[in-house]
Design a protein around this motif. Sequence first.
Motif, PDB file in Angstrom:
ATOM      1  N   GLU A  76     -34.885   9.714  35.551  1.00 26.57           N
ATOM      2  CA  GLU A  76     -36.265   9.537  36.009  1.00 26.57           C
ATOM      3  C   GLU A  76     -36.321   8.822  37.355  1.00 26.57           C
ATOM      4  O   GLU A  76     -37.185   9.111  38.188  1.00 26.57           O
ATOM      5  N   LEU A  77     -35.405   7.877  37.564  1.00 32.40           N
ATOM      6  CA  LEU A  77     -35.396   7.101  38.801  1.00 32.40           C
ATOM      7  C   LEU A  77     -34.760   7.850  39.968  1.00 32.40           C
ATOM      8  O   LEU A  77     -34.987   7.508  41.128  1.00 32.40           O
ATOM      9  N   ALA A  78     -33.958   8.854  39.666  1.00 30.40           N
ATOM     10  CA  ALA A  78     -33.154   9.531  40.689  1.00 30.40           C
ATOM     11  C   ALA A  78     -33.940  10.028  41.891  1.00 30.40           C
ATOM     12  O   ALA A  78     -33.524   9.804  43.038  1.00 30.40           O
ATOM     13  N   PRO A  79     -35.090  10.717  41.709  1.00 32.75           N
ATOM     14  CA  PRO A  79     -35.821  11.201  42.894  1.00 32.75           C
ATOM     15  C   PRO A  79     -36.249  10.082  43.831  1.00 32.75           C
ATOM     16  O   PRO A  79     -36.220  10.248  45.056  1.00 32.75           O
ATOM     17  N   GLU A  80     -36.604   8.916  43.272  1.00 31.32           N
ATOM     18  CA  GLU A  80     -37.011   7.786  44.106  1.00 31.32           C
ATOM     19  C   GLU A  80     -35.836   7.241  44.911  1.00 31.32           C
ATOM     20  O   GLU A  80     -36.043   6.618  45.961  1.00 31.32           O
ATOM     21  N   GLN A  81     -34.618   7.489  44.420  1.00 28.99           N
ATOM     22  CA  GLN A  81     -33.416   6.983  45.097  1.00 28.99           C
ATOM     23  C   GLN A  81     -32.771   8.046  45.979  1.00 28.99           C
ATOM     24  O   GLN A  81     -31.639   7.900  46.408  1.00 28.99           O
ATOM     25  N   GLY A  82     -33.487   9.111  46.249  1.00 29.62           N
ATOM     26  CA  GLY A  82     -32.999  10.134  47.166  1.00 29.62           C
ATOM     27  C   GLY A  82     -32.005  11.104  46.577  1.00 29.62           C
ATOM     28  O   GLY A  82     -31.349  11.852  47.311  1.00 29.62           O
ATOM     29  N   VAL A  83     -31.882  11.136  45.244  1.00 30.51           N
ATOM     30  CA  VAL A  83     -30.958  12.064  44.595  1.00 30.51           C
ATOM     31  C   VAL A  83     -31.656  13.413  44.448  1.00 30.51           C
ATOM     32  O   VAL A  83     -32.781  13.497  43.958  1.00 30.51           O
TER      33      VAL A  83
END
Length: 238
Positions: A76-83
């Motif tokens: 869930e956090l990945a898109p916010e971290q540029g993944v």
Amino acid sequence: MRDRSERALVEVGIYRYVPFPEIVDAHFRGIHRTARREVNSWFREGLARQSMATGTDGIPLELLSLTHKGASVARELAPEQGVEPGQAFTYTRRLHRHHLVHDAAIYRACRRERERLTREGARIRRVRLDAELQGKVLRRSHSARRELGQRGADVARHRTATELGLPTGADGRVHYPDVQIEYVDADGRTGRLNIEVASDHYSEGRLRAKAAAGFRIYANGARAEQLLARLGPAGPGR
């Protein structure tokens, strides 16, 4: 600090086991106490597990891995971290001791290559571990075998390997790396870097085959270092 902690959690989810000291250095500016506080919060929330192993240098090594809940949170956090979309995340149901030290070395090698690529202006798209690569090739091969027989399976295996940037030997066998980094270089071209971590049990023939396949090889152990030295230009940094 929350952003640093979330970025670290996402990174652990991309690999099976990650050394705690590497997380301290990569995401918490080398401040051990701060990293420990954040990682302990992962444990309390049921997001991560701690495993202990002995490194090839004989020094105890703490490794981190995610639980099923942790992998879900990391995803869930990945898109916010540029993944980018499509990145796989791993979690551990039980302790695989034979993976621990080897996976720690895989992470170190991959981190080194990612940093090099970034300095050269590349953007990392995704990281694939060996299990993901093998799974994709085998699924397509088995599916084709049911419909078209062995010949169809061979064609599907070769086609999938080519799509994934995996070399195939003269005998038709696919060469799988420990980890693959897919990236876009400074000129906008997509590239794949296959990385192999050689342990002390590797034979010279196996290492030569990996080198011939174009893999970038790192040693994990004194004997592996000696074997790589014999390969000359085909050794580390290829």
